[in-house]
Write a protein that holds these residues in place. Structure first.
Motif, PDB file in Angstrom:
ATOM      1  N   UNK A  59      39.970 -14.781 -14.339  1.00 42.73           N
ATOM      2  CA  UNK A  59      38.736 -14.144 -13.864  1.00 42.73           C
ATOM      3  C   UNK A  59      38.990 -13.177 -12.733  1.00 42.73           C
ATOM      4  N   UNK A  60      39.824 -13.566 -11.782  1.00 42.42           N
ATOM      5  CA  UNK A  60      40.116 -12.665 -10.663  1.00 42.42           C
ATOM      6  C   UNK A  60      40.942 -11.468 -11.117  1.00 42.42           C
ATOM      7  N   UNK A  61      41.818 -11.687 -12.102  1.00 42.26           N
ATOM      8  CA  UNK A  61      42.617 -10.573 -12.632  1.00 42.26           C
ATOM      9  C   UNK A  61      41.722  -9.553 -13.333  1.00 42.26           C
ATOM     10  N   UNK A  62      40.759 -10.049 -14.127  1.00 45.08           N
ATOM     11  CA  UNK A  62      39.821  -9.139 -14.812  1.00 45.08           C
ATOM     12  C   UNK A  62      38.953  -8.394 -13.810  1.00 45.08           C
ATOM     13  N   UNK A  63      38.498  -9.092 -12.759  1.00 43.82           N
ATOM     14  CA  UNK A  63      37.676  -8.445 -11.742  1.00 43.82           C
ATOM     15  C   UNK A  63      38.473  -7.355 -11.015  1.00 43.82           C
ATOM     16  N   UNK A  64      39.759  -7.634 -10.721  1.00 41.97           N
ATOM     17  CA  UNK A  64      40.599  -6.639 -10.054  1.00 41.97           C
ATOM     18  C   UNK A  64      40.815  -5.425 -10.950  1.00 41.97           C
ATOM     19  N   UNK A  65      41.053  -5.664 -12.240  1.00 41.72           N
ATOM     20  CA  UNK A  65      41.215  -4.542 -13.171  1.00 41.72           C
ATOM     21  C   UNK A  65      39.945  -3.708 -13.256  1.00 41.72           C
ATOM     22  N   UNK A  66      38.789  -4.360 -13.260  1.00 43.59           N
ATOM     23  CA  UNK A  66      37.512  -3.648 -13.314  1.00 43.59           C
ATOM     24  C   UNK A  66      37.306  -2.827 -12.049  1.00 43.59           C
ATOM     25  N   UNK A  67      37.620  -3.408 -10.886  1.00 43.65           N
ATOM     26  CA  UNK A  67      37.479  -2.668  -9.629  1.00 43.65           C
ATOM     27  C   UNK A  67      38.457  -1.501  -9.557  1.00 43.65           C
ATOM     28  N   UNK A  68      39.683  -1.697 -10.028  1.00 45.21           N
ATOM     29  CA  UNK A  68      40.667  -0.612 -10.038  1.00 45.21           C
ATOM     30  C   UNK A  68      40.229   0.523 -10.955  1.00 45.21           C
ATOM     31  N   UNK A  69      39.662   0.165 -12.101  1.00 45.12           N
ATOM     32  CA  UNK A  69      39.189   1.187 -13.035  1.00 45.12           C
ATOM     33  C   UNK A  69      38.015   1.965 -12.430  1.00 45.12           C
ATOM     34  N   UNK A  70      37.092   1.254 -11.772  1.00 47.10           N
ATOM     35  CA  UNK A  70      35.954   1.920 -11.138  1.00 47.10           C
ATOM     36  C   UNK A  70      36.423   2.837 -10.013  1.00 47.10           C
ATOM     37  N   UNK A  71      37.404   2.388  -9.233  1.00 49.77           N
ATOM     38  CA  UNK A  71      37.918   3.232  -8.158  1.00 49.77           C
ATOM     39  C   UNK A  71      38.636   4.450  -8.718  1.00 49.77           C
ATOM     40  N   UNK A  72      39.381   4.265  -9.800  1.00 52.84           N
ATOM     41  CA  UNK A  72      40.076   5.390 -10.423  1.00 52.84           C
ATOM     42  C   UNK A  72      39.082   6.431 -10.938  1.00 52.84           C
ATOM     43  N   UNK A  73      37.996   5.971 -11.551  1.00 56.83           N
ATOM     44  CA  UNK A  73      36.965   6.908 -12.019  1.00 56.83           C
ATOM     45  C   UNK A  73      36.290   7.617 -10.842  1.00 56.83           C
ATOM     46  N   UNK A  74      36.025   6.879  -9.758  1.00 59.42           N
ATOM     47  CA  UNK A  74      35.430   7.478  -8.564  1.00 59.42           C
ATOM     48  C   UNK A  74      36.355   8.532  -7.975  1.00 59.42           C
ATOM     49  N   UNK A  75      37.658   8.206  -7.891  1.00 60.11           N
ATOM     50  CA  UNK A  75      38.625   9.152  -7.339  1.00 60.11           C
ATOM     51  C   UNK A  75      38.711  10.403  -8.205  1.00 60.11           C
ATOM     52  N   UNK A  76      38.711  10.237  -9.520  1.00 60.54           N
ATOM     53  CA  UNK A  76      38.769  11.398 -10.416  1.00 60.54           C
ATOM     54  C   UNK A  76      37.517  12.260 -10.265  1.00 60.54           C
ATOM     55  N   UNK A  77      36.354  11.638 -10.128  1.00 61.01           N
ATOM     56  CA  UNK A  77      35.111  12.383  -9.945  1.00 61.01           C
ATOM     57  C   UNK A  77      35.133  13.153  -8.620  1.00 61.01           C
ATOM     58  N   UNK A  78      35.635  12.510  -7.571  1.00 64.25           N
ATOM     59  CA  UNK A  78      35.722  13.185  -6.274  1.00 64.25           C
ATOM     60  C   UNK A  78      36.702  14.355  -6.329  1.00 64.25           C
ATOM     61  N   UNK A  79      37.807  14.178  -7.040  1.00 61.52           N
ATOM     62  CA  UNK A  79      38.765  15.265  -7.189  1.00 61.52           C
ATOM     63  C   UNK A  79      38.135  16.424  -7.957  1.00 61.52           C
ATOM     64  N   UNK A  80      37.400  16.114  -9.017  1.00 62.70           N
ATOM     65  CA  UNK A  80      36.744  17.167  -9.788  1.00 62.70           C
ATOM     66  C   UNK A  80      35.690  17.885  -8.953  1.00 62.70           C
ATOM     67  N   UNK A  81      34.941  17.133  -8.150  1.00 56.58           N
ATOM     68  CA  UNK A  81      33.954  17.762  -7.261  1.00 56.58           C
ATOM     69  C   UNK A  81      34.626  18.639  -6.218  1.00 56.58           C
ATOM     70  N   UNK A  82      35.801  18.227  -5.771  1.00 55.01           N
ATOM     71  CA  UNK A  82      36.526  19.009  -4.774  1.00 55.01           C
ATOM     72  C   UNK A  82      37.030  20.320  -5.368  1.00 55.01           C
ATOM     73  N   UNK A  83      37.304  20.343  -6.667  1.00 60.02           N
ATOM     74  CA  UNK A  83      37.728  21.584  -7.315  1.00 60.02           C
ATOM     75  C   UNK A  83      36.588  22.602  -7.395  1.00 60.02           C
ATOM     76  N   UNK A  84      35.363  22.163  -7.232  1.00 63.10           N
ATOM     77  CA  UNK A  84      34.224  23.086  -7.231  1.00 63.10           C
ATOM     78  C   UNK A  84      34.019  23.746  -5.881  1.00 63.10           C
ATOM     79  N   UNK A  85      34.652  23.203  -4.829  1.00 61.47           N
ATOM     80  CA  UNK A  85      34.523  23.751  -3.484  1.00 61.47           C
ATOM     81  C   UNK A  85      35.387  25.008  -3.362  1.00 61.47           C
ATOM     82  N   UNK A  86      34.773  26.119  -2.943  1.00 59.58           N
ATOM     83  CA  UNK A  86      35.493  27.405  -2.878  1.00 59.58           C
ATOM     84  C   UNK A  86      36.587  27.389  -1.827  1.00 59.58           C
TER      85      UNK A  86
END
Length: 144
Positions: A73-100
């Motif tokens: 259970x803790x391993x699955x929760x950690x994988x889920x949190x890591x995946x959510x953080x990875x998606x958040x980081x990718x979204x932030x990187x993509x938003x940063x590419x829009x900044x002139x």
């Protein structure tokens, strides 16, 4: 709460997981001997052992089973949190590419690619680019 996290950290290590799995399988095998007929128990000299230690074997089985379920259970929760953080980081990187301003800094860096470029250290865009791992600071200490 910190005690539970520390217990999960100790149990989450691969060596401890292997010990838990071994104790689960061993206790399961010993519990399965309860279903053997009387003549096999006498032949293997297990009747006295099972009479004395069957309750302990059952306790070890349930505790190790419970701890393995917690581990998964803790391993699955950690994988889920890591995946959510990875998606958040990718979204932030993509938003940063829009900044002139950030794009201007990146284009300047790629224009002088093999060489280092001096950028303002406390500029917000530079700090964001470092934070989202798009650029890295090069620290060079010259010894004379």
């Amino acid at each position: 709460m910190k005690v539970a996290e520390k217990v999960l950290d100790v149990l989450g290590k691969p060596i401890n997981f292997d010990v838990l799995l071994a104790s689960l399988l061993t206790s399961l095998a010993l519990l399965m001997t309860n279903f053997l007929s009387e003549k096999y128990l006498v032949r293997f000299h297990l009747e006295k052992f099972l009479n004395n230690y069957n309750s302990y074997i059952l306790l070890v089985f349930f505790v190790s089973l419970f701890l393995i379920v917690i581990h998964f259970g803790s391993k699955k929760r950690k994988e889920k949190n890591d995946k959510a953080f990875s998606e958040f980081l990718k979204k932030q990187q993509d938003d940063l590419f829009q900044d002139e301003d950030a794009l201007a800094i990146l284009s300047e860096l790629y224009k002088y690619h093999p060489r280092a470029v001096n950028l303002p250290m406390y500029n917000q865009e530079v700090l964001l680019l470092q934070q989202f791992q798009l650029i890295q600071r090069l620290l060079v200490k010259l010894l004379f």
